[in-house]
Design a protein around this motif. Structure first.
Motif, mmCIF file in Angstrom:
data_model
loop_
_atom_site.group_PDB
_atom_site.id
_atom_site.type_symbol
_atom_site.label_atom_id
_atom_site.label_comp_id
_atom_site.label_asym_id
_atom_site.label_seq_id
_atom_site.Cartn_x
_atom_site.Cartn_y
_atom_site.Cartn_z
ATOM 1 N N GLY A 82 46.426 25.914 43.928
ATOM 2 C CA GLY A 82 47.178 27.118 44.610
ATOM 3 C C GLY A 82 46.333 28.303 44.221
ATOM 4 N N TYR A 83 45.860 28.226 42.753
ATOM 5 C CA TYR A 83 45.120 29.606 42.442
ATOM 6 C C TYR A 83 43.805 29.510 43.283
ATOM 7 N N MET A 84 43.047 28.402 43.594
ATOM 8 C CA MET A 84 41.991 28.456 44.235
ATOM 9 C C MET A 84 41.978 28.840 45.950
ATOM 10 N N ALA A 85 43.387 28.444 46.268
ATOM 11 C CA ALA A 85 43.746 28.777 47.751
ATOM 12 C C ALA A 85 43.718 30.288 47.865
ATOM 13 N N GLN A 86 44.589 30.895 47.063
ATOM 14 C CA GLN A 86 45.001 32.495 46.872
ATOM 15 C C GLN A 86 43.312 33.079 46.889
ATOM 16 N N TRP A 87 42.645 32.704 45.590
ATOM 17 C CA TRP A 87 41.247 33.249 45.410
ATOM 18 C C TRP A 87 40.505 33.253 46.630
ATOM 19 N N HIS A 88 40.355 32.137 47.086
ATOM 20 C CA HIS A 88 39.513 32.036 48.526
ATOM 21 C C HIS A 88 39.943 32.727 49.760
ATOM 22 N N LEU A 89 41.361 32.984 49.631
ATOM 23 C CA LEU A 89 41.742 33.709 50.793
ATOM 24 C C LEU A 89 41.451 35.106 50.423
ATOM 25 N N ALA A 90 41.670 35.653 49.333
ATOM 26 C CA ALA A 90 41.043 37.131 49.074
ATOM 27 C C ALA A 90 39.680 37.154 49.158
ATOM 28 N N GLN A 91 38.779 36.464 49.193
ATOM 29 C CA GLN A 91 37.232 36.509 49.262
ATOM 30 C C GLN A 91 37.109 36.364 50.890
ATOM 31 N N GLY A 135 36.612 42.079 56.454
ATOM 32 C CA GLY A 135 36.668 43.444 56.487
ATOM 33 C C GLY A 135 38.132 43.873 56.667
ATOM 34 N N ASP A 136 39.170 43.173 55.858
ATOM 35 C CA ASP A 136 40.512 43.586 55.583
ATOM 36 C C ASP A 136 40.781 43.645 54.023
ATOM 37 N N PRO A 137 40.357 44.631 53.475
ATOM 38 C CA PRO A 137 40.422 44.731 51.857
ATOM 39 C C PRO A 137 42.063 44.573 51.449
ATOM 40 N N VAL A 138 42.754 45.181 52.321
ATOM 41 C CA VAL A 138 44.311 45.315 51.882
ATOM 42 C C VAL A 138 44.913 43.857 51.679
ATOM 43 N N GLN A 189 37.537 40.232 40.577
ATOM 44 C CA GLN A 189 37.835 40.379 41.955
ATOM 45 C C GLN A 189 38.660 41.699 42.313
ATOM 46 N N LEU A 190 39.777 42.031 41.605
ATOM 47 C CA LEU A 190 40.583 43.013 41.825
ATOM 48 C C LEU A 190 39.807 44.241 41.597
ATOM 49 N N SER A 191 39.110 44.319 40.798
ATOM 50 C CA SER A 191 38.510 45.564 40.389
ATOM 51 C C SER A 191 37.201 45.800 41.693
ATOM 52 N N HIS A 192 36.791 44.712 41.909
ATOM 53 C CA HIS A 192 35.658 45.102 43.175
ATOM 54 C C HIS A 192 36.324 45.319 44.331
ATOM 55 N N LEU A 193 37.479 45.067 44.660
ATOM 56 C CA LEU A 193 38.194 45.185 45.872
ATOM 57 C C LEU A 193 38.778 46.677 45.726
ATOM 58 N N THR A 239 37.362 49.206 44.107
ATOM 59 C CA THR A 239 36.172 50.025 44.336
ATOM 60 C C THR A 239 35.825 50.219 45.935
ATOM 61 N N VAL A 240 35.912 48.867 46.519
ATOM 62 C CA VAL A 240 35.589 48.944 47.949
ATOM 63 C C VAL A 240 36.406 50.017 48.797
ATOM 64 N N GLN A 241 37.826 50.042 48.401
ATOM 65 C CA GLN A 241 38.618 50.953 49.056
ATOM 66 C C GLN A 241 38.778 52.417 48.115
ATOM 67 N N SER A 242 37.852 52.900 47.467
ATOM 68 C CA SER A 242 37.530 54.088 46.760
ATOM 69 C C SER A 242 38.797 54.169 45.784
ATOM 70 N N ARG A 243 39.528 53.387 45.311
ATOM 71 C CA ARG A 243 40.747 53.468 44.571
ATOM 72 C C ARG A 243 40.159 53.169 43.191
ATOM 73 N N TYR A 244 39.479 54.173 42.402
ATOM 74 C CA TYR A 244 38.646 54.082 41.321
ATOM 75 C C TYR A 244 39.646 53.999 40.108
ATOM 76 N N THR A 245 41.025 54.872 40.332
ATOM 77 C CA THR A 245 41.604 54.699 39.245
ATOM 78 C C THR A 245 42.272 53.219 38.904
ATOM 79 N N ASP A 246 42.440 52.630 39.870
ATOM 80 C CA ASP A 246 42.759 51.061 39.872
ATOM 81 C C ASP A 246 41.691 50.431 39.330
ATOM 82 N N ALA A 247 40.671 50.652 39.994
ATOM 83 C CA ALA A 247 39.198 49.901 39.424
ATOM 84 C C ALA A 247 39.016 49.914 37.741
ATOM 85 N N TYR A 248 39.197 51.205 37.345
ATOM 86 C CA TYR A 248 39.387 51.282 36.061
ATOM 87 C C TYR A 248 40.084 50.583 35.296
ATOM 88 N N ARG A 249 41.320 50.828 35.723
ATOM 89 C CA ARG A 249 42.541 50.012 35.065
ATOM 90 C C ARG A 249 42.157 48.654 35.096
#
Length: 574
Positions: free
Chosen positions: A36-45, A51-54, A82-86, A88-98
């Motif tokens: 289940g984890y691998m399915a969710q992780w691959h869906l995010a990738q 081109g759908d970071p949300v 993976q969450l930090s990368h996403l 950063t891509v969306q310019s949500r730097y506060t979330d990326a730092y967290r």
């Protein structure tokens, strides 16, 4: 299924990854399992690649929650990265730092030195990207203190990153020893890593003004690069650093020859990049066609099986003479239904063919945009190299040196921008200022110019198409201002009107009617504006925007020409 998802990812078949992952997610029925984890992780990738970071962020968050419920710290670290990368891509730097901070805390609990160093290195890179140099230095130095052993990969990387950061701050006495240590830690038989480490050291030496030492180190870097499979991007970087050091030493003829070699290497890189993109699109398209063909074959097989069964029933029924009339009526009815079914199938196939045509047209549009960009870059480089050659031939060593040094910095910006569709408006402003600074050197009586933008555009980090405005600035200088007597003024301004970014390029030149048609020294016409207009049309088609170019002749009160204003309407976005 997990293996199939990995194979589809390698083939860039991201739509197929989504289909397999969703099927696997349904089979796991939402349970907290590794599948289940691998399915969710691959869906995010996959959604990130599409081109759908949300949507990608939503699946990445689910993967993290699954890993936390399983108590698997390694999978939690993987999801936080993976969450930090996403973010950063969306310019949500506060979330990326967290996310980076949580990654660091979890790595500390895990007790894995290599994982801890990797976390600190990623955090340092994020701070460096945000120009938070003090925080970046803290992260790099703390990571250096936790390296698991001398000569390990983590130590080499963090030494190189810390040395590069200090070098950019002008702290050369601290930076160069760190960069030298990173070179010493690399295995001499690892030519690829040695070439990278020597390139970083060469950059630090050049920034410190030790140009002779820098040239020797850069030559060593290129030698190791040639001994490996030769990374073309590293060769381009080495040629750029070598040309800048030669220019700083006053060796202009050698610097000019190096710049010509650099241009050839860049042309090769552009061509290979285009080939790779074409191959990627071809693989994705072929994979999709194969899957659709398999589905069609399954449908045909099922239909044929149904037809065979119906024919057998008809054969048995035909043995009963009493039912001949009924059988005839049934056959007529069956034929009618088949015709109606065939008509529905044909309508469906026509709809599929229409969708395929639209997709192919979209792919062709993207490829035409890439080809135009590869044409614009050599056009721009040709003009600059021609100007440098003229200064060298005139014997103006001071102007040639200043122009060559500025051109090297400008070329680095062009190389960074040429692989992006859009760049932050702050970077576009820096690029235009650097270009105008070079052009001003060619006017003996000076050139007064301004480049600015509404503060709101800079604060909102608005992105604009890369390398789009420069041809209009060049056109204003050489068509409007070059033949003008007296003071020469040029202004470039960006503003947001009705939710759309507009760029105005205004000069006080001789006007379009009095301006001569410009051509290159070999008699060929200038292609910059034509290529830019075609690229803007393609970009507007892709984004369903309203990009356009509008020229306006300016006049004084008595009707005489007072210059030209060009308005470039961009379909802005962040």
């Amino acid at each position: 299924m997990v293996q199939r998802m990995g194979e589809h990812r390698k083939a860039f078949a991201h739509d197929s990854v989504v289909q397999v992952a969703e099927r696997l997610l349904k089979e796991t029925d939402g349970t907290t399992s590794e599948h289940g984890y691998m399915a969710q992780w691959h869906l995010a990738q996959a959604h990130d690649a599409l081109g759908d970071p949300v949507t990608a962020t939503a699946f990445a968050q689910q993967a993290f929650e699954t890993a936390r419920a399983m108590g698997d710290r390694e999978l939690q670290l993987k999801s936080l990265n993976q969450l930090s990368h996403l973010a950063t891509v969306q310019s949500r730097y506060t979330d990326a730092y967290r996310y980076r901070r949580d990654h660091f805390a979890l790595a500390m609990q895990h007790g894995d030195s290599a994982m801890l160093v990797a976390s600190l290195n990623n955090m340092g890179n994020m701070f460096s990207h945000r120009l938070m140099t003090d925080s970046a230095e803290w992260a790099f130095r703390l990571g250096l203190a936790h390296v698991p052993g001398k000569g390990c990969f983590e130590e080499i990387i963090i030494l190189s990153n810390l040395g590069g950061l200090l070098s950019e701050q002008g702290r050369h006495d601290e930076a160069i020893p760190l960069l030298e240590r990173s070179v010493q830690r690399v295995d001499s038989s690892d030519h690829r890593s040695m070439a990278r480490a020597l390139n970083n050291l060469g950059f630090g030496l050049m920034e410190a003004g030790r140009h002779g030492d820098a040239i020797q180190v850069i030559d060593r870097s290129e030698l190791h690069n040639q001994l490996s499979d030769r990374m073309l991007d590293l060769s381009i970087d080495n040629l750029d650093l070598r040309a800048r050091s030669l220019s700083a030493q006053g060796r202009h003829a050698e610097a000019y020859a190096t710049m010509r070699e650099l241009k050839r290497a860049q042309d090769s890189l552009f061509a290979s990049t285009l080939d790779e993109r074409l191959l990627e699109q071809e693989k994705r398209f072929e994979t999709q066609l194969k899957e659709e063909e398999i589905q069609r074959l399954d449908a045909v097989t099922s239909e044929q099986a149904a037809q065979i069964k119906a024919r057998n029933l008809m054969l048995y029924g035909s043995l009963v003479l009493v039912l001949l009339a009924i059988a005839a009526l049934l056959l007529i009815w069956r034929n009618f239904r088949q015709k109606r079914h065939h008509a529905e199938v044909l309508e469906g196939l026509n709809a599929e063919l229409k969708d395929q045509k639209q997709k192919i047209e979209e792919i062709n549009g993207l490829l035409r945009m890439k080809v135009l960009r590869t044409q614009m870059n050599p056009h721009f480089i040709y003009n600059c190299l021609n100007a440098i050659g003229n200064l060298v031939r005139k014997g103006d060593a001071v102007a040639a040196s200043a122009y060559l040094d500025g051109f090297a910095r400008l070329l680095r910006m062009v190389l960074d921008h040429s692989v992006k569709d859009r760049v932050p408006i702050s970077q576009e402003l820096d690029f235009l200022r650097q270009y105008l600074k070079l052009e001003a050197l060619r006017f003996p009586d000076g050139l007064h110019y301004t480049v600015d933008a509404d503060p709101g555009l800079i604060e909102d980090d608005v992105h604009v198409p890369a390398l789009l405005v420069q041809p209009f600035v060049e056109n204003a200088i050489w068509h409007g201002l070059a033949g003008k007597e007296g003071e020469k003024r040029l202004s470039v301004s960006f503003a947001e009107v009705d939710g759309v970014v507009r760029c105005n390029v205004e000069d006080n030149g001789v006007g379009r009617k009095a301006a001569p048609k410009r051509a290159h020294s070999d008699g060929s016409p200038s292609m910059g504006l034509q290529l830019t207009n075609e690229r803007l049309q393609l970009l507007a088609f892709k984004l369903a925007g309203s990009g356009r170019i509008q020229f306006e002749d300016l006049h004084q009160a008595d009707g005489t020409a007072a210059g030209t204003r060009v308005e470039v309407v961009l379909d802005g976005g962040t």
